[in-house]
Design a protein around this motif. Structure first.
Motif, PDB file in Angstrom:
ATOM      1  N   GLY A  98     -10.292  -8.165  46.031  1.00  0.00           N
ATOM      2  CA  GLY A  98      -9.512  -8.841  47.051  1.00  0.00           C
ATOM      3  C   GLY A  98      -9.078  -7.810  48.070  1.00  0.00           C
ATOM      4  N   PRO A  99      -8.180  -8.167  48.986  1.00  0.00           N
ATOM      5  CA  PRO A  99      -7.580  -9.503  49.073  1.00  0.00           C
ATOM      6  C   PRO A  99      -8.551 -10.529  49.628  1.00  0.00           C
ATOM      7  CG  PRO A  99      -6.832  -8.116  50.882  1.00  0.00           C
ATOM      8  CD  PRO A  99      -7.636  -7.233  49.993  1.00  0.00           C
ATOM      9  N   CYS A 100      -8.353 -11.766  49.209  1.00  0.00           N
ATOM     10  CA  CYS A 100      -9.175 -12.868  49.693  1.00  0.00           C
ATOM     11  C   CYS A 100      -8.349 -13.735  50.645  1.00  0.00           C
ATOM     12  CB  CYS A 100      -9.678 -13.704  48.520  1.00  0.00           C
ATOM     13  SG  CYS A 100     -10.770 -12.788  47.401  1.00  0.00           S
ATOM     14  N   LYS A 101      -9.034 -14.540  51.446  1.00  0.00           N
ATOM     15  CA  LYS A 101      -8.359 -15.341  52.457  1.00  0.00           C
ATOM     16  C   LYS A 101      -7.604 -16.522  51.867  1.00  0.00           C
ATOM     17  CE  LYS A 101     -11.289 -14.140  56.413  1.00  0.00           C
ATOM     18  NZ  LYS A 101     -12.157 -14.668  57.491  1.00  0.00           N
ATOM     19  N   SER A 102      -8.005 -16.937  50.654  1.00  0.00           N
ATOM     20  CA  SER A 102      -7.323 -18.049  50.006  1.00  0.00           C
ATOM     21  C   SER A 102      -7.409 -17.859  48.501  1.00  0.00           C
ATOM     22  CB  SER A 102      -7.943 -19.378  50.435  1.00  0.00           C
ATOM     23  OG  SER A 102      -7.176 -20.473  49.964  1.00  0.00           O
ATOM     24  N   SER A 103      -6.949 -18.833  47.748  1.00  0.00           N
ATOM     25  CA  SER A 103      -7.006 -18.743  46.287  1.00  0.00           C
ATOM     26  C   SER A 103      -8.447 -18.877  45.802  1.00  0.00           C
ATOM     27  CB  SER A 103      -6.141 -19.828  45.656  1.00  0.00           C
ATOM     28  OG  SER A 103      -6.616 -21.110  46.031  1.00  0.00           O
ATOM     29  N   ILE A 104      -8.712 -18.270  44.633  1.00  0.00           N
ATOM     30  CA  ILE A 104     -10.056 -18.292  44.061  1.00  0.00           C
ATOM     31  C   ILE A 104      -9.984 -18.864  42.653  1.00  0.00           C
ATOM     32  CG2 ILE A 104     -12.034 -16.920  43.311  1.00  0.00           C
ATOM     33  CD1 ILE A 104     -11.906 -16.760  46.205  1.00  0.00           C
ATOM     34  N   LEU A 105     -10.913 -19.776  42.349  1.00  0.00           N
ATOM     35  CA  LEU A 105     -11.101 -20.293  41.001  1.00  0.00           C
ATOM     36  C   LEU A 105     -12.476 -19.854  40.518  1.00  0.00           C
ATOM     37  CD1 LEU A 105     -10.493 -22.134  38.556  1.00  0.00           C
ATOM     38  CD2 LEU A 105     -11.365 -24.052  39.903  1.00  0.00           C
ATOM     39  N   LEU A 106     -12.511 -18.992  39.499  1.00  0.00           N
ATOM     40  CA  LEU A 106     -13.783 -18.625  38.883  1.00  0.00           C
ATOM     41  C   LEU A 106     -14.004 -19.579  37.720  1.00  0.00           C
ATOM     42  CD1 LEU A 106     -16.224 -16.707  38.684  1.00  0.00           C
ATOM     43  CD2 LEU A 106     -14.874 -15.299  37.128  1.00  0.00           C
ATOM     44  N   MET A 107     -14.930 -20.513  37.916  1.00  0.00           N
ATOM     45  CA  MET A 107     -15.193 -21.561  36.943  1.00  0.00           C
ATOM     46  C   MET A 107     -16.388 -21.157  36.080  1.00  0.00           C
ATOM     47  SD  MET A 107     -14.265 -24.540  35.779  1.00  0.00           S
ATOM     48  CE  MET A 107     -13.240 -25.261  37.048  1.00  0.00           C
ATOM     49  N   VAL A 108     -16.092 -20.680  34.867  1.00  0.00           N
ATOM     50  CA  VAL A 108     -17.142 -20.226  33.953  1.00  0.00           C
ATOM     51  C   VAL A 108     -17.518 -21.379  33.034  1.00  0.00           C
ATOM     52  CG1 VAL A 108     -17.823 -18.487  32.262  1.00  0.00           C
ATOM     53  CG2 VAL A 108     -16.158 -17.907  34.045  1.00  0.00           C
ATOM     54  N   LYS A 109     -18.587 -22.074  33.392  1.00  0.00           N
ATOM     55  CA  LYS A 109     -19.092 -23.163  32.562  1.00  0.00           C
ATOM     56  C   LYS A 109     -20.176 -22.669  31.604  1.00  0.00           C
ATOM     57  CE  LYS A 109     -16.868 -26.844  34.112  1.00  0.00           C
ATOM     58  NZ  LYS A 109     -16.032 -27.683  33.215  1.00  0.00           N
ATOM     59  N   GLY A 110     -21.022 -21.785  32.095  1.00  0.00           N
ATOM     60  CA  GLY A 110     -22.069 -21.202  31.265  1.00  0.00           C
ATOM     61  C   GLY A 110     -21.610 -19.893  30.647  1.00  0.00           C
ATOM     62  N   SER A 111     -22.525 -18.904  30.602  1.00  0.00           N
ATOM     63  CA  SER A 111     -22.206 -17.618  29.988  1.00  0.00           C
ATOM     64  C   SER A 111     -22.532 -16.472  30.932  1.00  0.00           C
ATOM     65  CB  SER A 111     -23.011 -17.429  28.694  1.00  0.00           C
ATOM     66  OG  SER A 111     -22.678 -18.399  27.736  1.00  0.00           O
ATOM     67  N   LEU A 112     -21.624 -15.512  30.988  1.00  0.00           N
ATOM     68  CA  LEU A 112     -21.911 -14.224  31.598  1.00  0.00           C
ATOM     69  C   LEU A 112     -22.188 -13.253  30.462  1.00  0.00           C
ATOM     70  CD1 LEU A 112     -19.147 -13.986  34.366  1.00  0.00           C
ATOM     71  CD2 LEU A 112     -21.594 -14.377  34.714  1.00  0.00           C
ATOM     72  N   VAL A 113     -23.335 -12.589  30.516  1.00  0.00           N
ATOM     73  CA  VAL A 113     -23.770 -11.714  29.430  1.00  0.00           C
ATOM     74  C   VAL A 113     -23.985 -10.308  29.977  1.00  0.00           C
ATOM     75  CG1 VAL A 113     -25.485 -11.353  27.618  1.00  0.00           C
ATOM     76  CG2 VAL A 113     -24.907 -13.677  28.315  1.00  0.00           C
ATOM     77  N   ALA A 114     -23.396  -9.326  29.321  1.00  0.00           N
ATOM     78  CA  ALA A 114     -23.541  -7.943  29.773  1.00  0.00           C
ATOM     79  C   ALA A 114     -24.927  -7.409  29.441  1.00  0.00           C
ATOM     80  CB  ALA A 114     -22.483  -7.067  29.120  1.00  0.00           C
ATOM     81  N   SER A 115     -25.420  -6.543  30.295  1.00  0.00           N
ATOM     82  CA  SER A 115     -26.690  -5.875  30.025  1.00  0.00           C
ATOM     83  C   SER A 115     -26.588  -5.096  28.714  1.00  0.00           C
ATOM     84  CB  SER A 115     -27.026  -4.904  31.159  1.00  0.00           C
ATOM     85  OG  SER A 115     -28.105  -4.055  30.775  1.00  0.00           O
ATOM     86  N   PRO A 116     -27.626  -5.176  27.865  1.00  0.00           N
ATOM     87  CA  PRO A 116     -27.594  -4.449  26.587  1.00  0.00           C
ATOM     88  C   PRO A 116     -27.967  -2.977  26.724  1.00  0.00           C
ATOM     89  CG  PRO A 116     -29.630  -5.694  26.754  1.00  0.00           C
ATOM     90  CD  PRO A 116     -28.827  -6.021  27.987  1.00  0.00           C
ATOM     91  N   GLU A 117     -28.331  -2.554  27.937  1.00  0.00           N
ATOM     92  CA  GLU A 117     -28.769  -1.179  28.150  1.00  0.00           C
ATOM     93  C   GLU A 117     -27.585  -0.291  28.540  1.00  0.00           C
ATOM     94  OE1 GLU A 117     -31.758  -0.282  27.436  1.00  0.00           O
ATOM     95  OE2 GLU A 117     -32.468  -2.327  27.073  1.00  0.00           O
ATOM     96  N   ARG A 118     -27.261   0.699  27.737  1.00  0.00           N
ATOM     97  CA  ARG A 118     -26.159   1.610  28.061  1.00  0.00           C
ATOM     98  C   ARG A 118     -26.454   2.398  29.336  1.00  0.00           C
ATOM     99  NH1 ARG A 118     -25.265   5.528  23.699  1.00  0.00           N
ATOM    100  NH2 ARG A 118     -23.136   5.799  24.484  1.00  0.00           N
ATOM    101  N   SER A 119     -27.724   2.612  29.633  1.00  0.00           N
ATOM    102  CA  SER A 119     -28.114   3.367  30.829  1.00  0.00           C
ATOM    103  C   SER A 119     -27.782   2.633  32.117  1.00  0.00           C
ATOM    104  CB  SER A 119     -29.613   3.674  30.790  1.00  0.00           C
ATOM    105  OG  SER A 119     -30.372   2.474  30.710  1.00  0.00           O
ATOM    106  N   ASP A 120     -27.443   1.331  32.020  1.00  0.00           N
ATOM    107  CA  ASP A 120     -27.064   0.574  33.216  1.00  0.00           C
ATOM    108  C   ASP A 120     -25.644   0.895  33.688  1.00  0.00           C
ATOM    109  OD1 ASP A 120     -29.465  -0.724  33.613  1.00  0.00           O
ATOM    110  OD2 ASP A 120     -28.946  -2.434  32.345  1.00  0.00           O
ATOM    111  N   TRP A 121     -24.919   1.696  32.903  1.00  0.00           N
ATOM    112  CA  TRP A 121     -23.582   2.129  33.300  1.00  0.00           C
ATOM    113  C   TRP A 121     -23.593   3.624  33.601  1.00  0.00           C
ATOM    114  CZ3 TRP A 121     -24.067  -2.342  30.742  1.00  0.00           C
ATOM    115  CH2 TRP A 121     -23.157  -3.376  31.030  1.00  0.00           C
TER     116      TRP A 121
END
Length: 407
Positions: A85-108
């Protein structure tokens, strides 16, 4: 005639609400920013990080309240992501499915390894939707020095970090298998967290459920936390925290601290933990501070707690030492005072159900135990207690009774 007028009025009212709902739907649809619209595949294999970042940027730029949608039935593979942020208005992050982290440690990289998804400087943010945040942490746990002492100790990402956010709501989510801490609240004000299901295997290292530091006016309610470390860790700068209706276990319990490590000055003030069930945890209601530190932990209430096979149901430890080598005796300590343990009952996995181990130079004081009844699981022996340098009093019945009792 009267009935005709009434029917006509009812029809007008129905028509009015129909158009009102249609208008709301139109406004809402024009402010929904779906990852799918920004190129996300949602197959759990291809990198969808850019789609999440782009959807957030568009929502953050909206002058009207906006929704970032993680669609249902999909798995979105993402790497380190900062949603600022800051954002211009309020934000709703609607997680209906799945967010999955990369399994590769080298991606960090070294610069990003502390965080998977970082929300920074956002006001009026709500994260909800009933979906899943999956840290995919197995590879990180296998490479932890706490799993294999021959490995070097390195950092791992926190799944969800909320940094410098105001008017924050996090509710109705599953957060699982984080690489390290599951949810961290840092430098935030006016936070409400509820209906969270947080899970990681009992053997997963450093996977605290909810970590709170340098934050004030925080409410946590109606959560289930099963993890490999503290269900909740409450650290420096926490003020006005209220926790209610929590189920915890397995894990290390609810811990205030550790405080005062590396000779730091830390403060925790006005914490209430109410109506908690602990199952098979290492600790129950816990305060832990290092020797050599400064500051205070005060105005703390643990009440209405049920312990089931908990190793240390009630513990204050002002000589905490999480080190491969013994900690040297120090004169300074974080002052622990005005602590109430009230209406706590159940079973201890060890004979020592109550431990009040305080500093010889800065004894803990104004400690009250009220209506406490703890027995050893299975009843093979009587529960015991130990205390050192603790000034305490009791109200009602207390069993087992710590040494040095005074009214």
């Amino acid at each position: 005639m009267a009935s005709t007028v009434l029917n006509f009025s009812a029809s007008l009212l129905t028509l009015f609400f129909f158009f009102l709902r249609s208008a709301d739907a139109e406004i809402g649809s024009s402010n929904i920013f779906s990852m799918q619209s920004y190129g996300a595949r949602g197959d759990g294999r291809h990198d969808d990080t850019k789609a999440l970042v782009d959807a957030w940027a568009a929502a953050c730029s909206s002058a009207k309240p906006a929704v970032v949608l993680i669609p249902k039935g999909k798995k979105y593979l993402t790497k380190h992501t900062t949603l600022s942020g800051p954002c211009k208005s309020s934000i709703l992050l609607m997680v209906k499915g799945s967010l999955v982290a990369s399994p590769e440690r080298s991606d960090w990289s070294k610069e990003t390894v502390k965080h998977w998804i970082l929300f920074s400087g956002v006001t009026s943010l709500t994260v909800t939707g009933g979906g899943t945040i999956d840290g995919n942490g197995k590879i990180w746990w296998q490479n932890s020095c706490k799993t294999n002492s021959k490995l070097p100790c390195t950092q791992a990402p926190t799944a969800l970090t909320f940094y410098s956010c105001k008017n924050l709501k996090v509710e109705n989510l599953k957060v699982v298998n984080s690489q390290q801490i599951q949810i961290s609240v840092e430098d935030c004000t006016h936070v409400k967290m509820s209906r969270l299901s947080i899970f990681a295997p009992e053997t997963s290292p450093n996977t605290d459920g909810i970590h709170i530091t340098r934050s004030r006016d925080v409410q946590v309610a109606d959560c289930t936390i099963k993890t490999g470390d503290d269900c909740m860790s409450i650290e420096d700068g926490t003020e006005n925290l209220h926790v209610k209706n929590l189920v915890c276990g397995p894990g290390h319990g609810i811990s205030i601290g550790s405080l005062g490590d590396h000779s730091s000055e830390d403060h925790v003030n006005n914490v209430t933990v109410d109506n908690v069930r602990m199952y098979g945890t290492t600790n129950g209601a816990r305060i832990k501070t290092w020797q050599g530190g400064k500051g205070s932990a005060k105005n703390i209430v643990f009440q209405n707690m049920i312990m089931d096979n908990v190793w240390n149901p009630i513990i204050i430890d002002q000589n905490y030492c999480d080190s491969s080598t013994p900690c040297k005796q120090q004169k300074s300590a974080v002052e622990v005072s005005n602590v109430l343990f009230k209406n706590i009952r159940g079973t201890s996995a060890s004979e020592e159900a109550i431990m009040l181990h305080c500093s010889s130079s800065v004894p803990c004081h104004a400690i009250t135990l009220e209506n406490v009844k703890l027995t050893v699981k299975g009843g093979s022996s009587d529960a015991k207690s130990t205390c050192q340098n603790a000034e305490w009093k009791k109200s009602g019945s207390v069993s087992p009774q710590p040494c040095g009792f005074s009214n």
